[in-house]
Design a protein around this motif. Sequence first.
Motif, PDB file in Angstrom:
ATOM      1  N   LYS A  51      41.854   8.364 -40.284  1.00 13.21           N
ATOM      2  CA  LYS A  51      40.449   8.761 -40.222  1.00 13.21           C
ATOM      3  C   LYS A  51      40.064   9.104 -38.796  1.00 13.21           C
ATOM      4  CE  LYS A  51      35.695   7.292 -41.077  1.00 13.21           C
ATOM      5  NZ  LYS A  51      34.780   6.170 -41.388  1.00 13.21           N
ATOM      6  N   LYS A  52      39.446  10.265 -38.618  1.00 10.88           N
ATOM      7  CA  LYS A  52      39.111  10.775 -37.289  1.00 10.88           C
ATOM      8  C   LYS A  52      37.606  11.014 -37.182  1.00 10.88           C
ATOM      9  CE  LYS A  52      39.768  12.841 -33.250  1.00 10.88           C
ATOM     10  NZ  LYS A  52      40.086  14.266 -33.132  1.00 10.88           N
ATOM     11  N   THR A  53      37.028  10.596 -36.049  1.00  8.92           N
ATOM     12  CA  THR A  53      35.615  10.809 -35.781  1.00  8.92           C
ATOM     13  C   THR A  53      35.472  11.443 -34.403  1.00  8.92           C
ATOM     14  OG1 THR A  53      35.066   8.828 -37.052  1.00  8.92           O
ATOM     15  CG2 THR A  53      33.346   9.707 -35.623  1.00  8.92           C
ATOM     16  N   VAL A  54      34.621  12.443 -34.295  1.00  5.80           N
ATOM     17  CA  VAL A  54      34.326  13.075 -33.003  1.00  5.80           C
ATOM     18  C   VAL A  54      32.835  12.942 -32.733  1.00  5.80           C
ATOM     19  CG1 VAL A  54      34.410  15.189 -31.633  1.00  5.80           C
ATOM     20  CG2 VAL A  54      36.211  14.725 -33.299  1.00  5.80           C
ATOM     21  N   ILE A  55      32.506  12.396 -31.566  1.00  3.18           N
ATOM     22  CA  ILE A  55      31.115  12.140 -31.196  1.00  3.18           C
ATOM     23  C   ILE A  55      30.751  13.017 -30.002  1.00  3.18           C
ATOM     24  CG2 ILE A  55      29.497  10.377 -30.354  1.00  3.18           C
ATOM     25  CD1 ILE A  55      31.611   8.342 -31.692  1.00  3.18           C
ATOM     26  N   ALA A  56      29.728  13.839 -30.146  1.00  2.00           N
ATOM     27  CA  ALA A  56      29.265  14.689 -29.050  1.00  2.00           C
ATOM     28  C   ALA A  56      28.541  13.841 -28.012  1.00  2.00           C
ATOM     29  CB  ALA A  56      28.333  15.771 -29.578  1.00  2.00           C
ATOM     30  N   LEU A  57      28.817  14.131 -26.737  1.00  2.00           N
ATOM     31  CA  LEU A  57      28.182  13.404 -25.640  1.00  2.00           C
ATOM     32  C   LEU A  57      27.322  14.354 -24.810  1.00  2.00           C
ATOM     33  CD1 LEU A  57      31.289  11.341 -24.416  1.00  2.00           C
ATOM     34  CD2 LEU A  57      29.385  10.499 -25.803  1.00  2.00           C
ATOM     35  N   PRO A  58      26.326  13.832 -24.104  1.00  2.00           N
ATOM     36  CA  PRO A  58      25.467  14.695 -23.289  1.00  2.00           C
ATOM     37  C   PRO A  58      26.032  14.964 -21.894  1.00  2.00           C
ATOM     38  CG  PRO A  58      24.620  12.466 -23.256  1.00  2.00           C
ATOM     39  CD  PRO A  58      25.803  12.449 -24.181  1.00  2.00           C
ATOM     40  N   PHE A  59      27.226  14.432 -21.614  1.00  2.00           N
ATOM     41  CA  PHE A  59      27.823  14.575 -20.290  1.00  2.00           C
ATOM     42  C   PHE A  59      29.341  14.549 -20.401  1.00  2.00           C
ATOM     43  CE2 PHE A  59      26.102  10.047 -20.487  1.00  2.00           C
ATOM     44  CZ  PHE A  59      27.210   9.536 -21.127  1.00  2.00           C
ATOM     45  N   LYS A  60      30.001  14.868 -19.290  1.00  2.00           N
ATOM     46  CA  LYS A  60      31.457  14.773 -19.217  1.00  2.00           C
ATOM     47  C   LYS A  60      31.830  13.326 -18.922  1.00  2.00           C
ATOM     48  CE  LYS A  60      31.826  19.462 -17.333  1.00  2.00           C
ATOM     49  NZ  LYS A  60      31.991  20.242 -16.092  1.00  2.00           N
ATOM     50  N   ALA A  61      32.449  12.678 -19.903  1.00  2.00           N
ATOM     51  CA  ALA A  61      32.873  11.291 -19.739  1.00  2.00           C
ATOM     52  C   ALA A  61      34.396  11.234 -19.713  1.00  2.00           C
ATOM     53  CB  ALA A  61      32.328  10.427 -20.865  1.00  2.00           C
TER      54      ALA A  61
END
Length: 295
Positions: A51-61
């Motif tokens: 199972k794979k999840t991708v979470i968008a972030l507001p910055f480069k982490a």
Amino acid sequence: MAETHKFLGTVLDSTQLLLGEGPSFDPITNSIWWLNILGKELHELDPATGKKTVIALPFKASVVARIDDKQQLLASEDGIFIRDRATGELSLHADFEPGKPGNRSNDGRIHQSGALWIGTMGKKAEDGAGAIYHVAKGVVTTLFDTISISNSICFSPDGATGYYVDTRANQLMTVPLNADTGLPTGPAKVLIDRAGQKGGIDGSVCDADGNIWNACWGVGAVDRYSPAGQHLDRYEVPALQSTCPAFFGAAADRLAVTSACEGLDEATVQANPLYGATFDLAISVKGVLDGAYRV
């Protein structure tokens, strides 16, 4: 002379990331977490189910670490943030480079004391623009400055030795530490000198025996070095720009490695569908999981 091993592993995730980095295994979720730095994404994979999840972030982490079952730590271009696992809400914990918008976070790792070592670099990889910091309960201490590309931050199993590299200089440094705090107790010195050699020293982890496992950028491999700096093994991976290894599994006995497509032309990326993918080396290792950050 190091022994070279052909890739006999598997692909954990075939997504071609621009800059896959900062993998770590979280025993709370039993999943591997990593970042696509330039794509501003946080990735999670359950290796048991796929199972794979991708979470968008507001910055480069560039670094993700566990705090507890409710919170995670994220190191980013905008500072250190605490992420609520349930809601995704982000709250600023520490601003480690105020007034330097031209920089971003890069390699980092949690020391056994619960402190974070976090490296930075210029967004255009300017010479000497970055540094390496120690962050403990939000208190920031500068450890090393004038670093061009911070990488390879890891610690011996007893927490008494730290490692880091400026990939541009390509010399892996070793420094004695206070095992209770993760702060240096003496000067750094060169342990492994690859200056002028092909392949950049990128991300690293230390196993239970103190061996250093290093992803070698530009040659598609993970190298294993003894605590004395002897090159023991090279494990090939089918992605030229290998970036960082991570022990994973409940026993930390498996090794994952991320990779990147950054700087490669479109034809090269299309012709090599595993460039930027994330791999399981499918070898048995005596790994150590990173600890939790203490707030």
